[in-house]
Write a protein that holds these residues in place. Structure first.
Motif, PDB file in Angstrom:
ATOM      1  N   THR A  31       0.962  -1.178   0.123  1.00 45.29           N
ATOM      2  CA  THR A  31      -0.042   0.192  -0.108  1.00 45.29           C
ATOM      3  C   THR A  31       0.763   1.450   0.149  1.00 45.29           C
ATOM      4  O   THR A  31       0.105   2.378  -0.089  1.00 45.29           O
ATOM      5  CB  THR A  31      -0.964  -0.079   1.285  1.00 45.29           C
ATOM      6  OG1 THR A  31      -0.089  -0.162   2.415  1.00 45.29           O
ATOM      7  CG2 THR A  31      -1.948  -1.084   1.263  1.00 45.29           C
ATOM      8  N   GLY A  34     -15.590   1.793  -8.845  1.00 46.84           N
ATOM      9  CA  GLY A  34     -14.496   2.203  -8.396  1.00 46.84           C
ATOM     10  C   GLY A  34     -13.395   2.220  -9.513  1.00 46.84           C
ATOM     11  O   GLY A  34     -13.726   2.480 -10.486  1.00 46.84           O
ATOM     12  N   GLY A  69      -5.428   1.423  -5.270  1.00 45.07           N
ATOM     13  CA  GLY A  69      -5.651   1.082  -3.679  1.00 45.07           C
ATOM     14  C   GLY A  69      -4.467   0.307  -3.197  1.00 45.07           C
ATOM     15  O   GLY A  69      -4.324   0.222  -2.035  1.00 45.07           O
ATOM     16  N   ALA A 120     -10.582   0.545  -5.693  1.00 46.11           N
ATOM     17  CA  ALA A 120     -10.891   1.331  -4.652  1.00 46.11           C
ATOM     18  C   ALA A 120     -11.937   2.270  -4.783  1.00 46.11           C
ATOM     19  O   ALA A 120     -12.180   2.638  -6.032  1.00 46.11           O
ATOM     20  CB  ALA A 120      -9.507   2.165  -4.650  1.00 46.11           C
ATOM     21  N   ASP A 121     -12.477   2.840  -3.655  1.00 47.52           N
ATOM     22  CA  ASP A 121     -13.860   3.481  -3.851  1.00 47.52           C
ATOM     23  C   ASP A 121     -13.419   4.877  -4.355  1.00 47.52           C
ATOM     24  O   ASP A 121     -12.385   5.266  -3.974  1.00 47.52           O
ATOM     25  CB  ASP A 121     -14.256   3.375  -2.368  1.00 47.52           C
ATOM     26  CG  ASP A 121     -15.845   4.334  -2.254  1.00 47.52           C
ATOM     27  OD1 ASP A 121     -16.950   3.346  -2.330  1.00 47.52           O
ATOM     28  OD2 ASP A 121     -15.932   5.189  -2.573  1.00 47.52           O
ATOM     29  N   LEU A 178     -11.671   7.971  -2.291  1.00 42.72           N
ATOM     30  CA  LEU A 178     -10.050   7.951  -2.013  1.00 42.72           C
ATOM     31  C   LEU A 178      -9.737   8.904  -2.955  1.00 42.72           C
ATOM     32  O   LEU A 178     -10.218   9.015  -4.035  1.00 42.72           O
ATOM     33  CB  LEU A 178      -9.597   6.501  -2.108  1.00 42.72           C
ATOM     34  CG  LEU A 178      -9.598   5.563  -1.268  1.00 42.72           C
ATOM     35  CD1 LEU A 178      -8.774   4.367  -1.565  1.00 42.72           C
ATOM     36  CD2 LEU A 178      -9.114   6.141   0.220  1.00 42.72           C
ATOM     37  N   THR A 182      -7.803   3.932   3.030  1.00 40.51           N
ATOM     38  CA  THR A 182      -7.418   3.134   2.048  1.00 40.51           C
ATOM     39  C   THR A 182      -8.089   1.650   2.116  1.00 40.51           C
ATOM     40  O   THR A 182      -8.694   1.297   1.343  1.00 40.51           O
ATOM     41  CB  THR A 182      -6.036   3.281   1.646  1.00 40.51           C
ATOM     42  OG1 THR A 182      -5.366   4.537   1.311  1.00 40.51           O
ATOM     43  CG2 THR A 182      -5.705   2.794   0.335  1.00 40.51           C
ATOM     44  N   SER A 183      -7.443   1.025   3.201  1.00 38.43           N
ATOM     45  CA  SER A 183      -7.657  -0.217   3.465  1.00 38.43           C
ATOM     46  C   SER A 183      -9.522  -0.324   3.519  1.00 38.43           C
ATOM     47  O   SER A 183      -9.907  -1.474   3.147  1.00 38.43           O
ATOM     48  CB  SER A 183      -7.269  -0.504   4.868  1.00 38.43           C
ATOM     49  OG  SER A 183      -7.690  -1.997   5.167  1.00 38.43           O
ATOM     50  N   ARG A 190     -11.397  -0.270  -0.050  1.00 34.28           N
ATOM     51  CA  ARG A 190     -11.202  -1.189  -1.440  1.00 34.28           C
ATOM     52  C   ARG A 190     -11.779  -2.593  -1.242  1.00 34.28           C
ATOM     53  O   ARG A 190     -12.019  -2.966  -0.088  1.00 34.28           O
ATOM     54  CB  ARG A 190      -9.671  -1.256  -1.617  1.00 34.28           C
ATOM     55  CG  ARG A 190      -8.920  -1.883  -0.470  1.00 34.28           C
ATOM     56  CD  ARG A 190      -7.301  -1.849  -0.726  1.00 34.28           C
ATOM     57  NE  ARG A 190      -6.753  -2.224   0.178  1.00 34.28           N
ATOM     58  CZ  ARG A 190      -5.656  -1.878   1.004  1.00 34.28           C
ATOM     59  NH1 ARG A 190      -4.947  -1.025   0.242  1.00 34.28           N
ATOM     60  NH2 ARG A 190      -5.063  -2.387   2.002  1.00 34.28           N
TER      61      ARG A 190
END
Length: 184
Positions: free
Chosen positions: A20, A76, A80, A95-96, A99, A125-126, A129
């Motif tokens: 990440t 998305g 991510g 990732a949504d 972010l 971030t975690s 996603r």
């Protein structure tokens, strides 16, 4: 067989989510290895959606009340993590849209992998996603390079139609994809 598939899925997901942070290495290789002979025999249309709905929720909204086996459609961006596209099987991390990727922060030059969202809080971030994969009838990941077959790339906006995997958890969302649309 199912337990081997579950172990493989969790192992791969764990490795993917471990990357990440921003890369200290040079530019990622932009050339993608040719698809495997199995992949070349699979039509692109197997992965791409014929049509998409007009209004599609982001990942967080789409999975908020979903349970294992529930169908969903979500949107998305591929990213991510540092390396969101799996090379040996049909899977990627998405990732949504809540972010902010590094290239959206007005400093395009400082981060060579803006899709990893390393400029965001790691906990945010975690939580934003999901791991998306295409599987066969037995639940095994398809041995196909999506990037080679569909042109899917880091930072692409996508719409995903699928269902929540039985192995999915709130900390590690796993989506069994039925199709994707790459949104321009």
């Amino acid at each position: 067989m199912k337990s081997k598939t579950s172990i493989l899925t969790w192992l791969i997901l764990g490795l993917v989510l471990a990357f990440t942070a921003c890369s200290k290495q040079g530019d990622a290789d932009s050339n993608v290895a040719a698809a495997t002979s199995e992949a070349s025999s699979i039509a692109t249309t197997q992965f791409l959606l014929d049509s998409v709905p007009e209004s599609v929720p982001g990942i967080i909204e789409a999975v908020s009340d979903a349970k294992a086996g529930d169908s969903l459609v979500m949107t998305g961006r591929v990213g991510g993590v540092y390396d969101p596209l799996m090379k040996d099987f049909a899977a990627f991390v998405v990732a949504d849209e809540i972010l902010q990727f590094c290239d959206e922060m007005g400093d395009d030059g400082h981060c060579k992998t803006p899709w990893d969202a390393c400029c965001e809080d790691p906990d945010k971030t975690s939580a934003a996603r999901a791991f998306v994969q295409f599987v066969d009838e037995s639940g095994a990941p398809l041995a196909v390079n999506l990037q080679a077959v569909t042109g899917l790339a880091e930072n692409d906006n996508v719409i995903i139609k699928g269902r929540i995997s039985p192995e999915s958890t709130p900390e590690n969302r796993i989506i069994l994809a039925e199709g994707i649309a790459i949104v321009q």
